[in-house]
Design a protein around this motif. Structure first.
Motif, PDB file in Angstrom:
ATOM      1  N   TRP A 139      -1.935  -7.056 -31.785  1.00  0.00           N
ATOM      2  CA  TRP A 139      -0.503  -7.231 -31.971  1.00  0.00           C
ATOM      3  C   TRP A 139       0.041  -6.025 -32.733  1.00  0.00           C
ATOM      4  CZ3 TRP A 139       1.463 -12.828 -33.158  1.00  0.00           C
ATOM      5  CH2 TRP A 139       2.828 -12.909 -32.820  1.00  0.00           C
ATOM      6  N   SER A 140       1.031  -5.392 -32.129  1.00  0.00           N
ATOM      7  CA  SER A 140       1.659  -4.251 -32.775  1.00  0.00           C
ATOM      8  C   SER A 140       2.528  -4.731 -33.940  1.00  0.00           C
ATOM      9  CB  SER A 140       2.521  -3.483 -31.763  1.00  0.00           C
ATOM     10  OG  SER A 140       3.227  -2.434 -32.393  1.00  0.00           O
ATOM     11  N   VAL A 141       2.295  -4.154 -35.111  1.00  0.00           N
ATOM     12  CA  VAL A 141       3.046  -4.541 -36.310  1.00  0.00           C
ATOM     13  C   VAL A 141       4.224  -3.586 -36.486  1.00  0.00           C
ATOM     14  CG1 VAL A 141       2.941  -4.924 -38.800  1.00  0.00           C
ATOM     15  CG2 VAL A 141       0.934  -5.401 -37.369  1.00  0.00           C
ATOM     16  N   PRO A 142       5.467  -4.097 -36.451  1.00  0.00           N
ATOM     17  CA  PRO A 142       6.640  -3.216 -36.517  1.00  0.00           C
ATOM     18  C   PRO A 142       6.965  -2.776 -37.946  1.00  0.00           C
ATOM     19  CG  PRO A 142       7.351  -5.495 -36.297  1.00  0.00           C
ATOM     20  CD  PRO A 142       5.850  -5.504 -36.258  1.00  0.00           C
ATOM     21  N   LEU A 143       6.115  -1.910 -38.501  1.00  0.00           N
ATOM     22  CA  LEU A 143       6.376  -1.407 -39.845  1.00  0.00           C
ATOM     23  C   LEU A 143       7.358  -0.231 -39.837  1.00  0.00           C
ATOM     24  CD1 LEU A 143       2.783  -1.525 -41.417  1.00  0.00           C
ATOM     25  CD2 LEU A 143       4.684  -3.148 -41.714  1.00  0.00           C
ATOM     26  N   PHE A 144       7.228   0.654 -38.885  1.00  0.00           N
ATOM     27  CA  PHE A 144       8.047   1.856 -38.862  1.00  0.00           C
ATOM     28  C   PHE A 144       9.053   1.839 -37.697  1.00  0.00           C
ATOM     29  CE2 PHE A 144       3.806   2.970 -40.524  1.00  0.00           C
ATOM     30  CZ  PHE A 144       4.170   3.213 -41.843  1.00  0.00           C
ATOM     31  N   ASP A 145       8.546   1.659 -36.486  1.00  0.00           N
ATOM     32  CA  ASP A 145       9.420   1.672 -35.304  1.00  0.00           C
ATOM     33  C   ASP A 145       9.924   0.267 -35.033  1.00  0.00           C
ATOM     34  OD1 ASP A 145      10.765   2.101 -32.977  1.00  0.00           O
ATOM     35  OD2 ASP A 145       8.995   2.581 -31.766  1.00  0.00           O
ATOM     36  N   ARG A 146      11.167   0.029 -35.339  1.00  0.00           N
ATOM     37  CA  ARG A 146      11.807  -1.255 -35.048  1.00  0.00           C
ATOM     38  C   ARG A 146      12.898  -1.100 -33.977  1.00  0.00           C
ATOM     39  NH1 ARG A 146      12.341  -4.462 -40.837  1.00  0.00           N
ATOM     40  NH2 ARG A 146      10.169  -4.160 -41.487  1.00  0.00           N
ATOM     41  N   ASN A 147      12.674  -0.151 -33.092  1.00  0.00           N
ATOM     42  CA  ASN A 147      13.581   0.082 -31.960  1.00  0.00           C
ATOM     43  C   ASN A 147      14.986   0.497 -32.437  1.00  0.00           C
ATOM     44  OD1 ASN A 147      13.522   0.282 -29.202  1.00  0.00           O
ATOM     45  ND2 ASN A 147      14.315  -1.774 -28.827  1.00  0.00           N
ATOM     46  N   GLN A 148      15.020   1.224 -33.588  1.00  0.00           N
ATOM     47  CA  GLN A 148      16.320   1.609 -34.134  1.00  0.00           C
ATOM     48  C   GLN A 148      17.093   2.523 -33.193  1.00  0.00           C
ATOM     49  OE1 GLN A 148      13.345   1.910 -35.636  1.00  0.00           O
ATOM     50  NE2 GLN A 148      13.454   1.599 -37.874  1.00  0.00           N
ATOM     51  N   ALA A 149      16.410   3.464 -32.553  1.00  0.00           N
ATOM     52  CA  ALA A 149      17.101   4.411 -31.680  1.00  0.00           C
ATOM     53  C   ALA A 149      17.724   3.698 -30.478  1.00  0.00           C
ATOM     54  CB  ALA A 149      16.138   5.497 -31.208  1.00  0.00           C
ATOM     55  N   GLU A 150      16.970   2.784 -29.854  1.00  0.00           N
ATOM     56  CA  GLU A 150      17.495   2.064 -28.693  1.00  0.00           C
ATOM     57  C   GLU A 150      18.637   1.135 -29.099  1.00  0.00           C
ATOM     58  OE1 GLU A 150      18.311   0.910 -24.984  1.00  0.00           O
ATOM     59  OE2 GLU A 150      17.045   2.587 -25.621  1.00  0.00           O
ATOM     60  N   GLN A 151      18.568   0.564 -30.288  1.00  0.00           N
ATOM     61  CA  GLN A 151      19.666  -0.290 -30.742  1.00  0.00           C
ATOM     62  C   GLN A 151      20.941   0.516 -30.932  1.00  0.00           C
ATOM     63  OE1 GLN A 151      18.751  -3.104 -33.954  1.00  0.00           O
ATOM     64  NE2 GLN A 151      16.575  -2.865 -33.511  1.00  0.00           N
ATOM     65  N   ALA A 152      20.837   1.712 -31.504  1.00  0.00           N
ATOM     66  CA  ALA A 152      22.016   2.566 -31.678  1.00  0.00           C
ATOM     67  C   ALA A 152      22.582   2.991 -30.321  1.00  0.00           C
ATOM     68  CB  ALA A 152      21.652   3.785 -32.517  1.00  0.00           C
ATOM     69  N   ALA A 153      21.682   3.332 -29.399  1.00  0.00           N
ATOM     70  CA  ALA A 153      22.145   3.715 -28.060  1.00  0.00           C
ATOM     71  C   ALA A 153      22.811   2.543 -27.358  1.00  0.00           C
ATOM     72  CB  ALA A 153      20.967   4.230 -27.232  1.00  0.00           C
ATOM     73  N   ALA A 154      22.270   1.343 -27.529  1.00  0.00           N
ATOM     74  CA  ALA A 154      22.866   0.160 -26.900  1.00  0.00           C
ATOM     75  C   ALA A 154      24.253  -0.118 -27.461  1.00  0.00           C
ATOM     76  CB  ALA A 154      21.963  -1.046 -27.104  1.00  0.00           C
ATOM     77  N   GLU A 155      24.439   0.059 -28.767  1.00  0.00           N
ATOM     78  CA  GLU A 155      25.768  -0.118 -29.369  1.00  0.00           C
ATOM     79  C   GLU A 155      26.757   0.881 -28.781  1.00  0.00           C
ATOM     80  OE1 GLU A 155      27.071  -2.269 -31.262  1.00  0.00           O
ATOM     81  OE2 GLU A 155      25.383  -3.411 -32.055  1.00  0.00           O
ATOM     82  N   ALA A 156      26.317   2.117 -28.598  1.00  0.00           N
ATOM     83  CA  ALA A 156      27.195   3.134 -28.020  1.00  0.00           C
ATOM     84  C   ALA A 156      27.564   2.790 -26.577  1.00  0.00           C
ATOM     85  CB  ALA A 156      26.516   4.504 -28.082  1.00  0.00           C
ATOM     86  N   ARG A 157      26.599   2.253 -25.817  1.00  0.00           N
ATOM     87  CA  ARG A 157      26.889   1.887 -24.427  1.00  0.00           C
ATOM     88  C   ARG A 157      27.879   0.733 -24.362  1.00  0.00           C
ATOM     89  NH1 ARG A 157      21.285   3.223 -23.689  1.00  0.00           N
ATOM     90  NH2 ARG A 157      20.648   1.071 -24.099  1.00  0.00           N
ATOM     91  N   VAL A 158      27.767  -0.221 -25.282  1.00  0.00           N
ATOM     92  CA  VAL A 158      28.718  -1.338 -25.302  1.00  0.00           C
ATOM     93  C   VAL A 158      30.127  -0.834 -25.607  1.00  0.00           C
ATOM     94  CG1 VAL A 158      29.397  -3.419 -26.555  1.00  0.00           C
ATOM     95  CG2 VAL A 158      27.026  -3.110 -25.857  1.00  0.00           C
ATOM     96  N   ALA A 159      30.250   0.034 -26.612  1.00  0.00           N
ATOM     97  CA  ALA A 159      31.572   0.570 -26.957  1.00  0.00           C
ATOM     98  C   ALA A 159      32.181   1.346 -25.797  1.00  0.00           C
ATOM     99  CB  ALA A 159      31.449   1.457 -28.196  1.00  0.00           C
ATOM    100  N   ALA A 160      31.354   2.144 -25.117  1.00  0.00           N
ATOM    101  CA  ALA A 160      31.865   2.911 -23.977  1.00  0.00           C
ATOM    102  C   ALA A 160      32.268   1.990 -22.831  1.00  0.00           C
ATOM    103  CB  ALA A 160      30.808   3.910 -23.507  1.00  0.00           C
ATOM    104  N   ALA A 161      31.473   0.935 -22.576  1.00  0.00           N
ATOM    105  CA  ALA A 161      31.799   0.000 -21.495  1.00  0.00           C
ATOM    106  C   ALA A 161      33.093  -0.753 -21.792  1.00  0.00           C
ATOM    107  CB  ALA A 161      30.652  -0.975 -21.283  1.00  0.00           C
TER     108      ALA A 161
END
Length: 411
Positions: free
Chosen positions: A276-298
């Motif tokens: 099981w991968s333990v999310p200590l460092f990578d918590r998908n922060q970059a994809e979450q920021a990109a998803a927020e930007a896509r929602v605002a643009a849409a």
């Protein structure tokens, strides 16, 4: 110009007119019927929708299990053989990912339907350009034939001393000018026919189009394919944002069988494991920021599309109504054009009108008829613009008839 040359010109024009009458007529409906599910343009338009559906299958498909074999220290006192099967459980973000892909399919479906309608309107535009060019050529050819007949008659009268040679020469010049305009119109007609043949390669080379009548204005509804596509894109962006927020990975389970051999003795039994991968460092922060930007643009795109549709519908309807009204008035004004030409020629023969008056009458009638064709061309373009903005759920829309295995779920 000599009488024989003028007579030859008249004969050529008459022969051309007769040939046109014998040519097969291709109506707009017959031309548009070529745009069916087998047309290459329709097949190309289906690509985006097919790819969107494939992405739904991709998101819905579970990961394949991995099968492995391991053998340790085959030359030592103990030999160990492991047979393992590992499989990663479905990701926690799988459901919103699938729903996001399904929303993307709805957006692609709306865009594909809009593309099909655009193809239909492009074919209407091509046919109208071809038909109007043919109508201009025929109108100018008829006028050239009429003026050439006058020139031949006046040339004969001038040789017999019954008319002025200057008047015959002026009529000859007018004939030459009309011939030049006929040649230009013929070139435009040929360009239109070549463009039409690009859409319908089986079009006969001698086919003759008919200027389409102006259809009534289509009705507007609350639905618009561009708005529908933008709404589906926004829904997909929001679902992708939800999927990106689920950064906790799924565990990977392993199950297998282990066998150890040490001389005459062997041990074996099942093997179970979990990773099981333990999310200590990578918590998908970059994809979450990109998803927020896509929602605002849409969201911004949806608002812009709604504004554009609302403003363009009013402008297009006003333009169409103005051009349709002007076209009706212009046609009414030209009802008696043939009688006016006959009267002007009779007055000229009786000496009650000058040649300048006669030529001006011919010019006015010709320009008026060409202006009517120009108005009809503009009105047909305005109607096509209305169709682009009309509601797609109307069953009379062309996209409803374009069905194929790849397009069977189009709205």
């Amino acid at each position: 110009m000599h009488r024989l040359a003028l007579a030859g010109l008249v004969s050529a024009l008459v022969a051309a007119a007769g040939g046109a009458q014998d040519s097969p007529i291709v109506t707009e409906a017959e031309f548009l019927s070529a745009l069916d599910a087998s047309h290459p343009a329709v097949a190309e338009a289906a690509e985006e929708l097919a790819l969107a559906r494939a992405r739904v299958v991709e998101a819905s498909t579970l990961d394949n299990p991995a099968v492995g074999v391991a053998r340790e220290d085959p030359s030592g006192p103990v030999e160990q053989t492991d047979l393992l099967v590992s499989w990663r459980l479905p990701h926690l973000a799988r459901r919103p990912e699938v729903e996001a892909r399904e929303a993307a399919v709805r957006a692609a479906s709306a865009r594909t339907a809009l593309r099909l309608r655009t193809l239909h309107l492009e074919m209407r535009e091509v046919y109208a350009a071809w038909a109007l060019a043919a109508a201009r050529q025929e109108r100018l050819s008829a006028q050239a034939e009429r003026v050439a007949t006058l020139a031949a008659r006046e040339s004969a009268r001038a040789e017999w001393g019954e008319a002025s040679g200057l008047e015959a020469h002026r009529l000859t010049l007018a004939t030459e000018a009309l011939r030049a305009r006929v040649a230009l119109a013929a070139a435009a007609r040929e360009r239109g026919r070549a463009e039409a043949a690009r859409w319908v390669p089986t079009l006969p080379g001698e086919a003759r189009p008919v200027v389409p009548e102006l259809p009534p204005a289509p009705s507007f509804g609350n639905d618009d394919p561009r708005v529908r596509a933008a709404e589906a894109e926004l829904a997909a962006a929001r679902l992708e944002r939800e999927a990106a927020s689920r950064f906790l990975a799924s565990p990977e389970l392993s199950v297998g069988w282990q066998r150890q051999d040490s001389g005459a003795k062997s041990l074996e039994g099942p093997v179970l494991g979990i990773a099981w991968s333990v999310p200590l460092f990578d918590r998908n922060q970059a994809e979450q920021a990109a998803a927020e930007a896509r929602v605002a643009a849409a969201e911004a795109r949806l608002e812009l599309v709604r504004r554009e549709v609302a403003s363009s519908r009013d402008a297009a309807l006003t333009s169409f109504e103005l051009l349709a009204s002007s076209l009706g008035e212009a046609r009414s004004a030209l009802v008696a054009s043939e009688r006016m030409l006959d009267g002007a020629e009779a007055a000229f023969r009786l000496g009650e009108a000058t040649l300048t008056d006669l030529l001006e009458t011919h010019r006015s009638v010709t320009e008026g008829e060409l202006a009517v064709l120009d108005l009809q061309e503009a009105a047909l373009e305005a109607h096509r613009q209305l169709e682009r903005l009309a509601a797609l759920d109307d069953t009379s829309q062309p996209s409803a008839t374009l069905q194929s295995p790849d397009l069977e779920t189009l709205p």
